[in-house]
Write a protein that holds these residues in place. Structure first.
Motif, short mmCIF file in Angstrom:
data_model
loop_
_atom_site.label_atom_id
_atom_site.label_comp_id
_atom_site.label_asym_id
_atom_site.label_seq_id
_atom_site.Cartn_x
_atom_site.Cartn_y
_atom_site.Cartn_z
N LEU A 221 0.53 16.09 16.00
CA LEU A 221 0.58 16.35 14.64
C LEU A 221 -0.18 17.20 14.77
N LYS A 222 0.49 18.05 12.70
CA LYS A 222 -0.02 19.26 12.87
C LYS A 222 -0.78 18.91 11.41
N GLU A 223 -0.36 18.12 10.54
CA GLU A 223 -1.08 17.09 9.21
C GLU A 223 -2.02 16.96 9.64
N GLN A 224 -3.11 17.03 8.39
CA GLN A 224 -4.89 16.66 8.32
C GLN A 224 -5.45 15.45 7.78
N PHE A 225 -4.48 14.94 7.03
CA PHE A 225 -4.13 14.06 5.96
C PHE A 225 -2.73 13.50 5.67
N LEU A 226 -3.17 11.62 6.06
CA LEU A 226 -1.81 10.63 5.47
C LEU A 226 -1.79 10.10 4.26
N GLU A 227 -1.56 10.32 3.57
CA GLU A 227 -2.00 9.70 1.90
C GLU A 227 -0.58 9.09 1.49
N ILE A 228 -0.85 7.87 1.22
CA ILE A 228 0.43 7.20 1.16
C ILE A 228 0.09 5.85 0.49
N PRO A 229 0.89 5.37 -0.88
CA PRO A 229 0.63 4.49 -1.43
C PRO A 229 0.52 3.11 -0.78
N MET A 230 -0.19 2.02 -1.12
CA MET A 230 -0.39 0.74 -1.21
C MET A 230 0.71 0.32 -2.01
N PRO A 231 1.97 -0.52 -1.49
CA PRO A 231 3.50 -0.49 -1.50
C PRO A 231 2.60 -1.71 -2.22
N SER A 232 2.37 -3.27 -2.24
CA SER A 232 2.19 -4.18 -2.90
C SER A 232 1.17 -4.47 -4.45
N ILE A 233 1.00 -3.02 -5.29
CA ILE A 233 0.42 -2.88 -5.91
C ILE A 233 1.45 -2.47 -7.24
N PHE A 234 2.30 -2.53 -6.76
CA PHE A 234 4.15 -2.05 -7.67
C PHE A 234 4.21 -3.48 -8.12
N PHE A 235 3.65 -4.85 -7.40
CA PHE A 235 3.34 -6.50 -8.07
C PHE A 235 2.98 -6.03 -9.43
N LYS A 236 1.59 -4.84 -9.83
CA LYS A 236 0.48 -5.49 -10.75
C LYS A 236 0.80 -4.24 -11.35
N ILE A 237 2.02 -2.78 -11.21
CA ILE A 237 2.36 -2.19 -12.36
C ILE A 237 3.27 -2.25 -12.99
N GLN A 238 4.14 -3.68 -12.23
CA GLN A 238 5.00 -3.40 -13.10
C GLN A 238 5.72 -5.23 -13.80
N ASP A 239 5.91 -5.78 -14.64
CA ASP A 239 6.42 -6.36 -15.64
C ASP A 239 6.88 -7.90 -14.63
N PRO A 240 6.21 -8.42 -13.54
CA PRO A 240 6.00 -9.12 -12.55
C PRO A 240 7.84 -10.25 -13.02
N ASN A 241 7.93 -10.55 -14.03
CA ASN A 241 8.66 -11.16 -14.66
C ASN A 241 10.19 -10.49 -14.89
N ARG A 242 10.23 -8.75 -14.60
CA ARG A 242 11.47 -8.33 -14.83
C ARG A 242 11.61 -7.51 -13.06
N LEU A 243 10.84 -8.10 -12.23
CA LEU A 243 11.78 -7.64 -10.86
C LEU A 243 12.36 -8.80 -10.03
N THR A 244 13.32 -8.23 -9.49
CA THR A 244 14.23 -8.22 -9.08
C THR A 244 13.88 -9.53 -7.20
N ARG A 245 15.09 -10.41 -6.88
CA ARG A 245 14.16 -10.30 -5.21
C ARG A 245 14.47 -9.08 -4.36
N GLY A 246 15.10 -8.74 -5.27
CA GLY A 246 15.88 -7.97 -3.88
C GLY A 246 14.05 -6.24 -3.33
N GLN A 247 14.30 -5.76 -4.97
CA GLN A 247 12.60 -5.64 -5.53
C GLN A 247 11.80 -6.15 -4.30
N ARG A 248 11.05 -7.20 -4.66
CA ARG A 248 9.76 -7.66 -4.18
C ARG A 248 10.24 -7.60 -2.84
#
Length: 317
Positions: A221-248
């Motif tokens: 691997l040539k890269e030295q840094f893996l910079e990734i999101p924590m996908p579970s934060i999606f439930f915190k930054i979006q209005d949970p009442n507007r999330l579809t089952r597919g998005q969840r």
């Protein structure tokens, strides 16, 4: 029958070898030697405590003792490398214009109040500093602070100018750069292979494929840094009442596949740092460090510092 036994034996040997090398990758790969370790990373300088990507934000974060500043770069019409997240200034300044279409002297100031992207229904109100800074301003002001640069557009001139600034300020050992685009990362690496690069999104997908097939321990691997999101934060930054089952379902599946302690341990054993973004709650800070992430990126540097102090988390851990 003999062929089946042979195949089973070969498969068993492969699985065992892969498992061994996953835990002890230095048998095959020389550990990368990074000049710095960043556990506390200030996203856009700390967009929840000061107006994002301003000198005031960066100074506040550095004064707190942040390990790294994360910022974004664009090129103005007159060829100046500026620090700004958006290509268009509408959201941040109220002026509907692209940075690339106006000169640095013509750049409008930031609005007095900006939304915090990764904190739902949260706004930051700034002080006197509303100016979009030059990248060289950050290099001048913080010569010893590592900087994570997101090259926001696929622009050969921008990449070349950023590299020239990094070299001019003798910061190749204090800089990491890249983009979600694999094409941009390849250009960065070609322009200056001495500046460490991030994994692009396509390379993250390849990394996961290699990990789940057991091939990762065998691949350089040539890269030295893996910079990734924590996908579970999606439930915190979006209005949970507007999330579809597919998005969840997609968010849950992405979180399950990406947040893997064994993957993070393997990468860190190879000298590759793992940063998780953009985390603003203590439970997410804790989860990231429990998973073995080497660093957390946040909009609230004071909040993360207080958490790390309370938990006794230091650069030496």
């Amino acid at each position: 029958m003999c062929a089946a036994v042979y195949a089973l034996s070969a498969l068993t040997g492969y699985v065992l070898t892969s498992a061994l090398l996953l835990k002890c990758p230095t048998f095959l790969h020389r550990r990368k030697r990074g000049p710095f370790l960043s556990k506390h990373i200030s996203h856009r300088g700390g967009a929840g405590e000061n107006l994002e990507n301003t000198m005031a934000a960066f100074k506040h974060a550095v004064d707190l003792g942040t390990d790294m500043l994360e910022l974004d770069c664009h090129l103005t019409k007159d060829g100046q490398v500026v620090v700004s997240h958006d290509a268009n200034l509408k959201r941040a300044t109220g002026i509907n214009a692209r940075i690339s279409d106006i000169t640095y002297a013509e750049l409008p100031p930031y609005l007095c109040k900006l939304g915090v992207t990764f904190q739902r229904e949260c706004f930051c109100e700034g002080g006197e500093d509303k100016q979009i800074p030059l990248l060289r301003d950050i290099f001048d002001a913080f010569p010893n602070t590592p900087v994570n640069i997101d090259i926001k557009v696929n622009d050969d001139t921008l990449i070349k100018k950023v590299s020239e600034l990094v070299v001019k300020y003798d910061r190749e050992h204090l800089t990491v750069w890249g983009n979600a685009s694999n094409q941009v990362v390849k250009k960065c690496y070609k322009e200056n292979p001495r500046i460490p690069v991030l994994f692009s999104y396509p390379r993250v997908l390849q990394l996961l494929g290699l990990f789940y097939t057991g091939l990762l321990p065998f691949v350089p691997l040539k890269e030295q840094f893996l910079e990734i999101p924590m996908p579970s934060i999606f439930f915190k930054i979006q209005d949970p009442n507007r999330l579809t089952r597919g998005q969840r379902l997609i968010a849950w599946l992405a979180d399950t596949l990406l947040m893997r302690k064994a993957l993070f341990k393997h990468l860190t054993a190879r000298g590759i740092q793992v940063y998780i973004w953009v985390l603003n709650d203590e439970d997410d800070f804790q989860r990231a460090f429990d998973l073995g992430a080497t660093g957390v990126m946040t909009d609230f540097p004071t909040r993360l510092k207080d958490f790390m102090d309370r938990k006794g988390i230091s650069k030496l851990d």
